[in-house]
Each structure stands twice: as C-alpha cells, then as structure tokens.
Motif scaffolding. Structure first.
Motif, PDB file in Angstrom:
ATOM      1  N   PHE A 661       0.870  -1.243  -0.188  1.00  0.00           N
ATOM      2  CA  PHE A 661      -0.009  -0.140  -0.010  1.00  0.00           C
ATOM      3  C   PHE A 661       0.831   1.298   0.050  1.00  0.00           C
ATOM      4  N   ARG A 662       1.810   1.191   0.724  1.00  0.00           N
ATOM      5  CA  ARG A 662       2.713   2.496   0.843  1.00  0.00           C
ATOM      6  C   ARG A 662       3.439   2.595  -0.495  1.00  0.00           C
ATOM      7  N   VAL A 663       3.993   1.524  -0.951  1.00  0.00           N
ATOM      8  CA  VAL A 663       4.567   1.869  -2.466  1.00  0.00           C
ATOM      9  C   VAL A 663       3.590   2.264  -3.581  1.00  0.00           C
ATOM     10  N   ILE A 664       2.357   1.866  -3.385  1.00  0.00           N
ATOM     11  CA  ILE A 664       1.416   2.509  -4.351  1.00  0.00           C
ATOM     12  C   ILE A 664       0.980   4.039  -3.823  1.00  0.00           C
ATOM     13  N   PHE A 665       0.907   4.274  -2.512  1.00  0.00           N
ATOM     14  CA  PHE A 665       0.900   5.688  -2.377  1.00  0.00           C
ATOM     15  C   PHE A 665       1.808   6.724  -3.078  1.00  0.00           C
ATOM     16  N   ASP A 666       3.152   6.224  -2.768  1.00  0.00           N
ATOM     17  CA  ASP A 666       4.205   6.947  -2.994  1.00  0.00           C
ATOM     18  C   ASP A 666       4.391   7.141  -4.599  1.00  0.00           C
ATOM     19  N   ALA A 667       3.875   5.975  -5.266  1.00  0.00           N
ATOM     20  CA  ALA A 667       4.273   5.686  -6.832  1.00  0.00           C
ATOM     21  C   ALA A 667       3.087   6.688  -7.428  1.00  0.00           C
ATOM     22  N   ARG A 668       1.889   6.836  -7.021  1.00  0.00           N
ATOM     23  CA  ARG A 668       0.807   7.179  -7.963  1.00  0.00           C
ATOM     24  C   ARG A 668      -0.143   8.198  -7.143  1.00  0.00           C
ATOM     25  N   PRO A 669       0.350   9.106  -6.304  1.00  0.00           N
ATOM     26  CA  PRO A 669      -0.442  10.044  -5.689  1.00  0.00           C
ATOM     27  C   PRO A 669      -1.028  10.946  -6.497  1.00  0.00           C
ATOM     28  N   TRP A 670      -0.664  11.066  -7.741  1.00  0.00           N
ATOM     29  CA  TRP A 670      -1.458  12.107  -8.818  1.00  0.00           C
ATOM     30  C   TRP A 670      -2.580  11.449  -9.276  1.00  0.00           C
ATOM     31  N   ASP A 671      -2.627   9.967  -9.124  1.00  0.00           N
ATOM     32  CA  ASP A 671      -3.725   9.248  -9.764  1.00  0.00           C
ATOM     33  C   ASP A 671      -5.067   8.989  -9.096  1.00  0.00           C
ATOM     34  N   MET A 672      -5.959   9.808  -9.521  1.00  0.00           N
ATOM     35  CA  MET A 672      -7.171   9.920  -8.663  1.00  0.00           C
ATOM     36  C   MET A 672      -7.736   8.452  -8.734  1.00  0.00           C
ATOM     37  N   ARG A 673      -8.127   7.753  -9.585  1.00  0.00           N
ATOM     38  CA  ARG A 673      -8.870   6.422  -9.480  1.00  0.00           C
ATOM     39  C   ARG A 673      -8.034   5.411  -8.474  1.00  0.00           C
ATOM     40  N   THR A 674      -6.956   5.381  -8.712  1.00  0.00           N
ATOM     41  CA  THR A 674      -5.895   4.697  -8.020  1.00  0.00           C
ATOM     42  C   THR A 674      -6.010   5.169  -6.323  1.00  0.00           C
ATOM     43  N   MET A 675      -5.839   6.283  -6.165  1.00  0.00           N
ATOM     44  CA  MET A 675      -6.028   6.660  -4.876  1.00  0.00           C
ATOM     45  C   MET A 675      -7.367   6.519  -4.279  1.00  0.00           C
ATOM     46  N   GLU A 676      -8.308   6.599  -5.042  1.00  0.00           N
ATOM     47  CA  GLU A 676      -9.936   6.455  -4.775  1.00  0.00           C
ATOM     48  C   GLU A 676      -9.857   5.037  -4.036  1.00  0.00           C
ATOM     49  N   SER A 677      -9.155   4.135  -4.758  1.00  0.00           N
ATOM     50  CA  SER A 677      -9.519   2.759  -4.590  1.00  0.00           C
ATOM     51  C   SER A 677      -8.409   2.439  -3.292  1.00  0.00           C
ATOM     52  N   LEU A 678      -7.459   2.880  -3.267  1.00  0.00           N
ATOM     53  CA  LEU A 678      -6.591   2.459  -2.059  1.00  0.00           C
ATOM     54  C   LEU A 678      -7.054   3.094  -1.019  1.00  0.00           C
ATOM     55  N   CYS A 679      -7.550   4.384  -0.823  1.00  0.00           N
ATOM     56  CA  CYS A 679      -8.247   5.039   0.462  1.00  0.00           C
ATOM     57  C   CYS A 679      -9.514   4.479   0.663  1.00  0.00           C
ATOM     58  N   ARG A 680     -10.177   3.832  -0.097  1.00  0.00           N
ATOM     59  CA  ARG A 680     -11.539   2.986   0.244  1.00  0.00           C
ATOM     60  C   ARG A 680     -11.087   1.748   0.931  1.00  0.00           C
ATOM     61  N   ALA A 681      -9.951   1.046   0.550  1.00  0.00           N
ATOM     62  CA  ALA A 681      -9.501   0.065   1.184  1.00  0.00           C
ATOM     63  C   ALA A 681      -8.994   0.052   2.590  1.00  0.00           C
ATOM     64  N   CYS A 682      -8.314   1.271   2.858  1.00  0.00           N
ATOM     65  CA  CYS A 682      -7.944   1.772   4.027  1.00  0.00           C
ATOM     66  C   CYS A 682      -8.859   2.088   5.140  1.00  0.00           C
ATOM     67  N   LYS A 683      -9.710   2.688   4.404  1.00  0.00           N
ATOM     68  CA  LYS A 683     -11.045   3.152   5.098  1.00  0.00           C
ATOM     69  C   LYS A 683     -11.928   1.986   5.700  1.00  0.00           C
ATOM     70  N   TYR A 684     -12.043   1.049   4.896  1.00  0.00           N
ATOM     71  CA  TYR A 684     -12.708  -0.413   5.539  1.00  0.00           C
ATOM     72  C   TYR A 684     -11.848  -0.866   6.532  1.00  0.00           C
ATOM     73  N   ALA A 685     -10.611  -0.887   6.190  1.00  0.00           N
ATOM     74  CA  ALA A 685      -9.551  -1.544   7.289  1.00  0.00           C
ATOM     75  C   ALA A 685      -9.639  -0.644   8.575  1.00  0.00           C
ATOM     76  N   VAL A 686      -9.693   0.479   8.365  1.00  0.00           N
ATOM     77  CA  VAL A 686      -9.822   1.300   9.872  1.00  0.00           C
ATOM     78  C   VAL A 686     -11.300   0.910  10.446  1.00  0.00           C
ATOM     79  N   ARG A 687     -12.380   0.975   9.792  1.00  0.00           N
ATOM     80  CA  ARG A 687     -13.703   0.954  10.321  1.00  0.00           C
ATOM     81  C   ARG A 687     -13.678  -0.559  11.025  1.00  0.00           C
ATOM     82  N   THR A 688     -13.394  -1.512  10.331  1.00  0.00           N
ATOM     83  CA  THR A 688     -13.481  -2.880  10.938  1.00  0.00           C
ATOM     84  C   THR A 688     -12.399  -3.326  11.907  1.00  0.00           C
TER      85      THR A 688
END
Length: 904
Positions: A661-688
C-alpha cells in the motif's frame, strides 16, 4: 435594419450552410440575440414583414413568445397596449397558418395576460376582450380559438416570469371567466369544421379548478357533443381528451368529490363502458383502441376507491379492465397496471378501513374484499406472464429495443408483486408453477423451446420476496427442474437470478445441506456461459453465501477454488472484474462465520490472491500501469476488509500488506482512480479493525498529509474522516490527529478563497466539510481551539452559494453543526470560541430577523408555512435570467458587491 439583416443571415447560415462550424456560430449568435433588448423590435418587425420566409417567421415568433414570457419587465410602463395591438394583428395575419407561428403568437398573448391585470384588458378581462374580437372579426375565429385553448394552459406555465401573487390572481381571473369561455365554445359548436378545435379548447379549460357543479356539466352541450363523438370512426381525439378531463374532474377533491359529481359520473361512465366491444374489433384502428383503453384506465384510476368496495357495478369495471390487460399490444395492456397497483393498496392498507372503527370490523371487511377480488388477480397473473417472453428474433434486437423489453419485464414484475400481495406469494407461485408445467409439456418436457419456460422462471423470480421460506410444495420441484436446464444463456441467467433470490428459502429448507452443492454447480455453469449470465451467477453466489453462510462454512476450500478460477479466468469463466467483487463479498461473509483461528488462515489466502498481482506490478514501473490494472486488486482488499467481521484478522492483514500500500501511495499520488481505490481499502480496514490497526495509523496519516499538499485528492479527506471517527477521542492519537487536522484544513482553505475556486473544486469542498463536521463531533477539543477553525468558517461562508448539491449540503451541515454546538458539546469554552467567530459578520438587523424566524418555528409556528414562503421567494428570485444574475451577485458572502443593482 442592421439587426434584422444579421438575424436573416444567421438563420440562413444555421439552416443551409454546409460548414458545421459556421452553423454552430450562427446558433450561438441567435441565442445571444434572443436575450437582448433589441430582440423585441427586430422579431416584431420581421413577423410583420411580408417578405420573411418560414424559417424567419418561426424563429421570430419563438423569440417574441420567449420575450413576453421571461422578459416582460424589460418593457417601459405603458407598453402593454402597443404590444397587445401588434400581437393581435399578427394573430389575425397568421390565422390560417403556418400553425407553428400561430401557436407561438397565441402563447405570447396568453403570457401577456398572465403578466397584466384583467382590468387592463377592459371590463371582463381577456376572455371578454377575446369574445368581442371574435364577434367583430368572425373570419379570424380559428386563430382566436387557439388563443382560447392555450389561455388556461399558460396558467401553470412556470416559464412565465410572473410573481406568485400575480399567477394566483390570473388563475382566479380565468376561473371567474369560465362561464363566458364555455359560452364562446358552445356558440362555436355550430361551425362543423371547428368541432375538434372547440373540444380541445374545452378540455383545456376543464383542467382549471373551475367549480362547475356536476349536474350542470352533465347536461352541458359541450359534454354531450364530446360523448356523441366517441362513436365516430375514427375516434375523435379531442372527445377522448374531454372525457378524460371530466373523469379526473369528478374524482378531484376540489370538485367536491365523487358524491358531488354523481350526476356527471352517471352520464359518462356508461358511455365509456359501451366502448368495450371495440377492444377486440380487429378492424378498429390501433390508435382508437389505445384511446379507448386510456379511458378505461382513467375510470379505474379515478374511481379505485369506489371500485375497492367490491359492488356489482364496480366488478363490471374490473372485468373490463381485465379485457384491456389481455390486449395483445403491451402499450394498451400496460395502461391498466397502475390501477392494479392502486387497487392492491386500497385492499391491503389498513388506512382504507379506518372508518369502520373496531379491529374485528376492519379485519372482516378486509377479508370480504380480498375474497371478492382474488379471482381477478388470479386472472391477472395468467394474463401478464407471457408479456415477459423473449421474442423469437431476440438476438437481432437493437440496444433500444432490448432496453424497452427489459422495462416491460420489470413493469410486469411489479404487477406480479401486486398480485402476490393480494393472493399471497405461495398461491401466486402455484399458479406460475402450473404455467411452467404447461410450457414444459407443450415443448416435449425437455425445455428445448426455452423461451416460455424462461418467462415463467422470471415471474417466479419476481415474487421471491413474497414466497414463504417454509413453502414446501412447489419450490423443491422448481429447484429440481433447474438442474435439468439446457445450457442456453438467457435461460441459465434467469435460473441464476432465481437461485439468488430464493437464498433465504434455501437456507430454511430441511434438505438445505444436500441441495446447496447442486445449486452451486448451476452457478458455476452460469459463470462459464456468458458475461451477463456470469454476472447473475456471481450475484446469486453472494446472496447464497450471505443467507446460507453457516451451512457453507465447511465448504470454504471448494468455494475458494471457484473464486480463484473465476478471477483468473480458469475453466472458461467469464466473470468481469466488477462482478468478481460479489464473489469476494460472498467469501468474506463465509469467513466471518469461521472461528478466529480458521478465519485468519482463510483471510490470509484471500488477501494473498489480491496482493500477489500488486507485488508483481510493483517490480515494474508503476507509473506506466493503467489504473485498472491496480484498482481491480485493491478493490478486492476493500471488500475483504469490509465484509470479514474479524477485527483482529483484518488488522493483521492490513499490517502485513501495508508495505505494498505504501509503495502505491508513493508511486501514484497523482492518479485519482488509484488513490480513491486505495483510500477506500484503508477506510474499511480502519472501520473494521478499530484499535487493532493503531500501529499502522501513524504512517497512514503521514502519507495522507504529505500527498494531499501536493496533489489535492479529495479521497485523502474522506479517509481522514474515517480515522477521526474511530480515533478522534483516543488520547494516544491526539498529536497525530491535531497535526492532520491543521495541515489538511490549512491547505484546503488556501485552495478555496473565492466562490469561483469552490465551484472549480466541489469534490474537495464536499469532503473537506464532511471532515469538518466529523471533527466537531469526535474531536472538538482538537478542532475548535485550533487556529484553523476561524478561517474554515470563513471558507464555509465563501462557499455557501456553490451550485453543487453535495458540496452545498456538506457546507450547510457543517454550519448547522456549529449552530447546534451546545447539543453535541457541553463545553462553555467551545461555545465562546464559536460565538466570537460567528457573530461579528452579522449585522444587528440580520441577527434579529434570523433569530426571530427560528424562534417562531421553535415556539409552534408551522414550519411548512415557512417552507412555502422560502419556495415562493426562490420562485421570485429565479423568474428570469436578469433577476438570477442580480440575486446571485447579492448573495456572494464575503465578496458582496455593494454597488450591485437592487433586487426587486
């Protein structure tokens, strides 16, 4: 002349120039021209000019109509007389056509009447003026009749920029002139060639809340003329419109209700019912049959409350409506569908029987009525089933035809649900199953002619929510039949949908454990048949794993093997990336039912299958990957973290895979679609996971802060909202969160210093103020004393007029939360901070008015009356483009242009 020539040249270019660019430019010029003050005179001149061609006449008549409707306030006082004179001359000039031009001129005169009080037209208002004009100039009667037709229609035309008070007054004026209008129309009946036009005008006037007693209308010459025209061949469309309006009028509360209109009902309903013989007349024109069907449907819809009593007279109407429903043309049959739904509500809802008093009386009457109408609904089930059958040429259907066919199926499904609510789901199921056996027998007991069987299976799917989970007569046989279906795509797709829809029945079935393996085999066949079939199978898979999860715990390895083949395309499976998420969700539900030690192992296998492709991609250049190559796997993580309800197990997996996850955060922070997908996964991880994930939170927040300042992705804000919700009150996270809040909000307020910037970034505004509201609720001790709180309030005031629904809602919610701070946070110091920030921008007068309005509502004033005044003010402020611009300029907070023109 210069403007007139420019308009002529632009029209010529618009309609005749071969270059698309030139035509677009001409169109823009003409649209801009229509908004100018010069458009009044130019349009008027060209309409009076005998050399103007048809294109010019149509454009100028539309322009003049629009100017009268929207921009009448541009004209100087006293302009009414000259404008009326010009429009009247034009109405006479075009009394024989062109029809489009005459109609636009008529609407313009009617719009003028909406704007101008009746007294300005002379004694008796516009109707009396019109009668005098027709008497003086009988040769122009056809043109004046069109004006008489559009007058009541324009009463409710909100394109006319009249103030609400004037609009209401105009309706009263016309209603008071109803008798005079009908007198004119009655006199015109003697002109045979104008009869259709007269009846159309009559129908138009009937739409007004006119208050004419039913006894008067019952013997009115216009009504009898319309009724007599029902027997014409071809059928008179105008007569149908009149009768339809009369039906609606008799059922309207404003007319005094059905009891007050009984004389009129007794005249029109028998005449309508006498048309029943034409429904089956093959020589009758289809449009005529459609008109007859419409009248029957109107009778059913309008008198459904009477029909629901089950009297002998009402059953005559019910049987007639069944005849309409059975008509082979769906457009005609479907006219009755609303009636069957309304009747179902009348028969089943307790409110329909409230006047009976005691519960025993209510139940007895309800059962009596249901017993009366059950045969009709049984017939209804048999009549509509064939409507959903695929046509023989289904493979050649265009996209639009296929879309229409699907809409037909869902409309029939709604009717079947109405029937199930009357008959009971189990009874409806038995009727449909008999139809299925008949279809099977007719085709040789092997389903080789699949279309009739598929249609009945679709119907059985439609009523799934109304069949009891303990039904033991039909459903076991249906499930057994499904196992012998041929591998036909549409048939198998419907079978998969049916299986998923009856997942609760499968779970409750005594033989559930023995049935499930064969059912899953059906779904596996579906996954390999077609993409649509695979989608249905994946959805059914999710439903079964949700409702039958306890029975499937012992099958996890088998289910995991199916999942792996589906997402990897093995075994010829055709499951799309989107549909595979249903499989992920399905397995997540099963894993939730496993003991923790087993769940950890199962979740580890599922997460590994999602992580491996991401780790392989990370070995290459992530910058050059298409977003879809990453998000398809990240979304699987999101669904696992969302649906596996084992916090400790989920925390272990997010901690284990945080590196990728960290690698993708750092490699593609400019990419809205990838960041939305990654943040969604993190959101559910935090929630659960909650506190189990605390070791990863710090680095997650650091990534969010750093990358948000560079790339402004809104998803970083909504992930922060989830973190605030879970950890906002945790003292051990206070330093992290305080830094996060101040960094994110400081940067956001710098991005949105004007309404223009807020409008350009509505997603950021939306998520920013959602986060702000979360901070008020979960960590006010970090947020309110912060130096970022005052500029954020200013930012909200700047963005409050943003024309974006979600962003505006979030801003208003944040401000509402600030005003309601005492309810959520009982801290005097926070209230003082709030007051010091909020009160200074308001003048004393504004504060007094605002508080008085709130006080009135708080102490018993009807909030609906306040809403009505606000809506009326909104109508006034939006009545035309000029006023809209003035209002929007005046409403800009912190940017108020004090030199702006006053809004009146």
């Amino acid at each position: 002349m210069e403007h007139q020539n420019a308009v002529k040249e632009a029209l010529n270019a618009l309609y005749h120039h071969p270059d698309d660019t030139v035509r677009v430019q001409a169109d823009r010029f003409l649209q801009t021209f229509q908004g100018t003050l010069d458009a009044w005179q130019v349009a008027d001149n060209l309409l009076h000019d005998s050399s103007s061609n048809l294109e010019t006449l149509i454009f100028c008549s539309q322009t003049l109509r629009s100017k009268v409707q929207r921009d009448f306030e541009e004209l100087p006082p006293g302009a009414f007389q000259k404008l009326r004179e010009s429009l009247t001359t034009l109405l006479k000039k075009f009394h024989k056509g062109p029809p489009k031009v005459r109609t636009q001129i008529s609407i313009a005169v009617a719009a003028l009447a909406v704007h101008v009080p009746a007294a300005d037209w002379g004694d008796g208002g516009i109707v009396s003026w019109l009668r005098d004009e027709m008497n003086m100039h009988p040769e122009y009667v056809p043109g004046f009749l069109e004006l008489l037709t559009v007058l009541p229609e324009e009463t409710f035309n909100y394109k006319i920029a009249a103030r609400p008070d004037r609009r209401r007054q105009f309706e009263k004026e016309l209603t008071s002139q109803m008798e005079a209008a009908l007198s004119i129309l009655t006199a015109c009946l003697s002109i045979i060639e104008l009869k259709e036009q007269v009846l159309e005008a009559f129908a138009s006037w009937l739409r007004l809340r006119h208050g004419i007693p039913g006894a008067v209308l019952a013997c009115h010459p216009l009504v009898h003329s319309a009724l007599s025209s029902l027997n014409c061949d071809p059928l008179s469309e105008a007569s149908v419109n009149v009768i339809s309006e009369l039906i609606h009028h008799t059922a309207s509360p404003s007319s005094g209700g059905i009891s007050a209109q009984t004389p009129l009902i007794q005249v029109i309903v028998p005449q309508i019912l006498s048309l029943k013989i034409h429904l089956r007349d093959s020589s009758k024109d289809e449009e005529d049959v459609k008109a007859i069907g419409r009248l029957f449907a109107d009778v059913g819809d309008s008198y459904v409350e009477l029909i629901a009593t089950g009297s002998d007279e009402s059953m005559v109407i019910v049987h007639t409506l069944l005849e309409v429903t059975s008509h082979p043309e769906f457009d005609i049959a479907s006219m009755t569908f609303n009636f069957w739904h309304s009747l179902q509500l009348m028969l089943t809802k307790r409110d329909s029987y409230s006047s009976l008093g005691s519960e025993a009386s209510i139940e007895a009457e309800r059962n009596r009525r249901l017993h009366i109408f059950q045969p009709a609904y049984q017939s209804l089930v048999s009549l509509v089933g064939f409507r959903v059958q695929y046509p023989e040429d289904y493979q050649g259907l265009s996209y639009e035809d296929l879309k229409e066919f699907k809409q037909t199926r869902y409309a029939v499904a709604d009717v079947l649900i109405d029937a199930a609510l009357i008959l009971g789901g189990d009874t409806t199921l038995r009727i449909l199953y008999m139809k299925l056996l008949e279809a099977n027998a007719q085709t040789g007991n092997d389903f080789q002619e699949w279309r009739p069987a598929e249609a009945i299976l679709f119907c059985i799917w439609a009523i799934s929510n109304y069949v009891s989970v303990v039904e033991a007569e039909v459903m076991p046989q249906v499930m057994a039949l499904l196992q012998n279906l041929p591998q036909q795509a549409q048939l198998l797709q419907t079978a998969c949908l049916l299986v998923g829809a009856y997942s609760k029945w499968l779970n409750a079935a005594p033989a559930s454990v023995s049935i499930l393996p064969s059912i899953i085999r059906i779904l596996m066949s579906g996954m390999g048949t077609s993409e649509d079939c695979a989608a249905a199978a994946a959805l059914a898979f999710r439903h079964i794993c949700d409702d039958c999860r306890k029975n499937l715990c012992g099958y996890f390895e088998d289910l995991f093997a199916i999942y792996c083949m589906a997402i990897n395309g093995g075994g010829g499976y055709k499951v799309s990336a989107e549909d595979s998420l249903n499989l992920v969700e399905a397995l997540g539900m099963v894993v939730t039912e496993l003991p923790l030690d087993q769940a950890k192992g199962a979740l580890e296998k599922l997460c590994f299958s999602a992580a491996s492709p991401l780790e392989e991609a990370a070995k290459e250049d992530l910058d050059k990957k298409h977003a879809r190559e990453l998000t398809v796997h990240i979304d699987r993580f999101a669904f696992l973290f969302r649906y596996v309800n084992h916090p400790e197990a989920v925390a272990a997996e997010i901690n284990k895979h945080w590196a990728i996850f960290r690698v993708i955060f750092d490699a593609r922070p400019w990419d809205m679609r990838t960041m939305e997908s990654l943040c969604r996964a993190c959101k559910y991880a935090v929630r659960t996971s909650g506190r189990y994930i605390i070791n990863t939170i710090g680095e997650m927040l650091a990534k969010i802060q750093f990358h948000y300042q560079q790339h402004h992705q809104p998803c970083f804000l909504y992930l922060s909202s989830e973190v605030i919700k879970i950890f906002g009150s945790d003292p051990s996270c206070a330093d992290y969160l305080k830094n996060l809040i101040e960094t994110l909000f400081a940067h956001t307020t710098c991005l949105m210093t004007s309404i223009k910037e807020v409008t350009a970034r509505p997603d950021i505004a939306d998520d920013c103020f959602l986060l702000a509201s979360r901070c008020l609720r979960y960590c006010p001790h970090l947020f309110i004393p912060s130096p970022i709180f005052p500029p954020l309030v200013d930012c909200a005031m700047i963005g409050i007029t943003v024309q974006h629904r979600e962003a505006c809602h979030s801003i208003l919610t944040f401000l509402s939360d600030i005003f309601d701070l005492e309810k959520s946070v009982n801290e005097e110091q926070f209230v003082r901070i709030r007051d010091n920030i909020i009160i200074p921008p308001l003048t004393e007068t504004e504060s007094t008015k605002f508080l008085q309005a709130l006080s009135d509502v708080a102490y018993g004033a009807d909030v609906n009356s306040l809403i009505g005044h606000v809506e009326e003010l909104s109508d006034v402020c939006r009545r035309n483009r000029t006023v809209q611009d003035l209002v929007q300029a005046a409403l800009k907070p912190l940017e108020l242009n004090l030199a702006a023109a006053p809004v009146s």
